[in-house]
Scaffold this motif. Sequence first.
Motif, PDB file in Angstrom:
ATOM      1  N   ILE A  35      63.882 -45.965 -13.389  1.00 42.49           N
ATOM      2  CA  ILE A  35      62.855 -46.610 -12.431  1.00 42.49           C
ATOM      3  C   ILE A  35      63.617 -46.833 -11.087  1.00 42.49           C
ATOM      4  O   ILE A  35      63.646 -46.548 -10.211  1.00 42.49           O
ATOM      5  CB  ILE A  35      61.884 -47.582 -12.812  1.00 42.49           C
ATOM      6  CG1 ILE A  35      60.889 -46.861 -13.616  1.00 42.49           C
ATOM      7  CG2 ILE A  35      61.381 -48.150 -11.661  1.00 42.49           C
ATOM      8  CD1 ILE A  35      59.806 -48.029 -14.567  1.00 42.49           C
ATOM      9  N   ALA A  36      65.064 -47.700 -11.299  1.00 43.65           N
ATOM     10  CA  ALA A  36      65.818 -48.234 -10.382  1.00 43.65           C
ATOM     11  C   ALA A  36      66.558 -46.919  -9.668  1.00 43.65           C
ATOM     12  O   ALA A  36      66.830 -47.297  -8.422  1.00 43.65           O
ATOM     13  CB  ALA A  36      66.771 -48.829 -11.105  1.00 43.65           C
ATOM     14  N   TYR A  37      66.699 -45.827 -10.230  1.00 46.52           N
ATOM     15  CA  TYR A  37      67.517 -44.667  -9.543  1.00 46.52           C
ATOM     16  C   TYR A  37      66.227 -43.772  -9.124  1.00 46.52           C
ATOM     17  O   TYR A  37      66.723 -42.765  -8.449  1.00 46.52           O
ATOM     18  CB  TYR A  37      68.455 -44.167 -10.274  1.00 46.52           C
ATOM     19  CG  TYR A  37      68.548 -43.426 -11.330  1.00 46.52           C
ATOM     20  CD1 TYR A  37      67.922 -42.250 -11.735  1.00 46.52           C
ATOM     21  CD2 TYR A  37      69.193 -44.008 -12.599  1.00 46.52           C
ATOM     22  CE1 TYR A  37      67.698 -41.580 -12.740  1.00 46.52           C
ATOM     23  CE2 TYR A  37      69.161 -43.479 -13.812  1.00 46.52           C
ATOM     24  CZ  TYR A  37      68.388 -42.113 -13.866  1.00 46.52           C
ATOM     25  OH  TYR A  37      68.381 -41.804 -15.198  1.00 46.52           O
ATOM     26  N   ALA A  38      65.040 -43.760  -9.596  1.00 49.30           N
ATOM     27  CA  ALA A  38      64.095 -42.727  -9.096  1.00 49.30           C
ATOM     28  C   ALA A  38      63.903 -42.987  -7.511  1.00 49.30           C
ATOM     29  O   ALA A  38      63.943 -44.053  -6.763  1.00 49.30           O
ATOM     30  CB  ALA A  38      62.925 -43.071  -9.634  1.00 49.30           C
ATOM     31  N   LYS A  39      63.843 -41.619  -7.000  1.00 51.61           N
ATOM     32  CA  LYS A  39      63.327 -41.666  -5.374  1.00 51.61           C
ATOM     33  C   LYS A  39      61.912 -41.252  -5.325  1.00 51.61           C
ATOM     34  O   LYS A  39      61.256 -40.492  -5.815  1.00 51.61           O
ATOM     35  CB  LYS A  39      64.143 -40.383  -5.168  1.00 51.61           C
ATOM     36  CG  LYS A  39      65.615 -40.512  -5.153  1.00 51.61           C
ATOM     37  CD  LYS A  39      66.162 -41.521  -4.726  1.00 51.61           C
ATOM     38  CE  LYS A  39      67.911 -41.469  -4.942  1.00 51.61           C
ATOM     39  NZ  LYS A  39      68.574 -42.658  -4.421  1.00 51.61           N
ATOM     40  N   GLU A  40      61.511 -41.925  -4.065  1.00 50.10           N
ATOM     41  CA  GLU A  40      60.150 -41.704  -3.871  1.00 50.10           C
ATOM     42  C   GLU A  40      59.783 -40.381  -3.229  1.00 50.10           C
ATOM     43  O   GLU A  40      60.734 -39.848  -2.492  1.00 50.10           O
ATOM     44  CB  GLU A  40      59.526 -42.876  -2.499  1.00 50.10           C
ATOM     45  CG  GLU A  40      57.934 -42.994  -2.268  1.00 50.10           C
ATOM     46  CD  GLU A  40      57.524 -44.181  -1.474  1.00 50.10           C
ATOM     47  OE1 GLU A  40      56.323 -43.913  -1.094  1.00 50.10           O
ATOM     48  OE2 GLU A  40      58.447 -45.063  -1.313  1.00 50.10           O
ATOM     49  N   ILE A  41      58.780 -39.739  -3.469  1.00 49.73           N
ATOM     50  CA  ILE A  41      58.359 -38.410  -3.016  1.00 49.73           C
ATOM     51  C   ILE A  41      57.154 -38.554  -2.200  1.00 49.73           C
ATOM     52  O   ILE A  41      56.332 -39.445  -2.365  1.00 49.73           O
ATOM     53  CB  ILE A  41      58.119 -37.347  -4.278  1.00 49.73           C
ATOM     54  CG1 ILE A  41      56.958 -37.924  -4.936  1.00 49.73           C
ATOM     55  CG2 ILE A  41      59.404 -37.103  -4.906  1.00 49.73           C
ATOM     56  CD1 ILE A  41      56.533 -36.866  -6.043  1.00 49.73           C
ATOM     57  N   LYS A  42      56.909 -37.497  -0.964  1.00 49.52           N
ATOM     58  CA  LYS A  42      55.745 -37.669  -0.233  1.00 49.52           C
ATOM     59  C   LYS A  42      55.644 -36.162   0.195  1.00 49.52           C
ATOM     60  O   LYS A  42      56.518 -35.421   0.147  1.00 49.52           O
ATOM     61  CB  LYS A  42      55.941 -38.365   0.996  1.00 49.52           C
ATOM     62  CG  LYS A  42      56.177 -40.006   0.723  1.00 49.52           C
ATOM     63  CD  LYS A  42      56.216 -40.654   2.057  1.00 49.52           C
ATOM     64  CE  LYS A  42      56.535 -42.160   1.805  1.00 49.52           C
ATOM     65  NZ  LYS A  42      56.580 -43.052   3.059  1.00 49.52           N
TER      66      LYS A  42
END
Length: 264
Positions: free
Chosen positions: A149-156
């Motif tokens: 979760i700490a290195y996950a990137k937000e997507i849009k």
Amino acid sequence: MKQIYNTAIQASIEAGEAIMKIYEKDFEVAYKEDASPLTAADSAANTVIMRYLSSTDVPVISEENKQLPYNERKDWTSCWIVDPLDGTKEFIKKNGEFTVNIALVTNGAPQFGVIYVPAVKTLYYGDIATGKSYRAVLNNVDDSVETIIAYAKEIKPTPDEDILRVVGSRSHMSQDTQDFVDSLKTKTDKSIEIVSKGSSLKFCLVAEGKADVYPRFAPTMEWDTAAGQAICKAVGLSVIDNTTKQEMVYNKENLLNPYFLVSL
């Protein structure tokens, strides 16, 4: 709720590892009564997922479990909806486009969804309460969920100014879907590009801005779509029942989905 979501993420990754152990060897293919394919990977992944989700005390609807009658399900306020191996046809073709789908549904509406792509160790998850979805390429499948979760990137979603990118199925492009694509040509000045993917990856394409619209005018089941709907809805996309013109709902008497459309 954070712990229950972490449990779902961990379950998806470990189920993915169980799938890959079979994927990397020769395997036999059986067929269900509806002629859909089944491999040892489906049941292996389901065993892993059920071990994790049984600890949450939330009932589970899984493609690989015996389905309970609606009379037993109708009063559930929450449930997990699971496809241990979505895209079995892609798994058999060995093209990597298969996923593990886990969604938490409350009062018929997805709240949280996980889609894990074991062939490329890529995780997608979305939480409607926070209005955010993320993508993580795992550095190591043994990383803790907190580390991932700490290195996950937000997507849009990211519309293209010149091209309308329409998601088409790798294996199931129906005539109704083709007719919809043709109708778009009369409604936009943009050029239309078909983007093909297998399994629930089609939802992820729209959620992360690699496609703009996903029409699915062919049969799917609730476990094919619940996780993808959560990930898409968390980033502001709509997943609309083509019959009612309302958001798709879950834990229905009939677990077969209506046709639907994913778009902004």
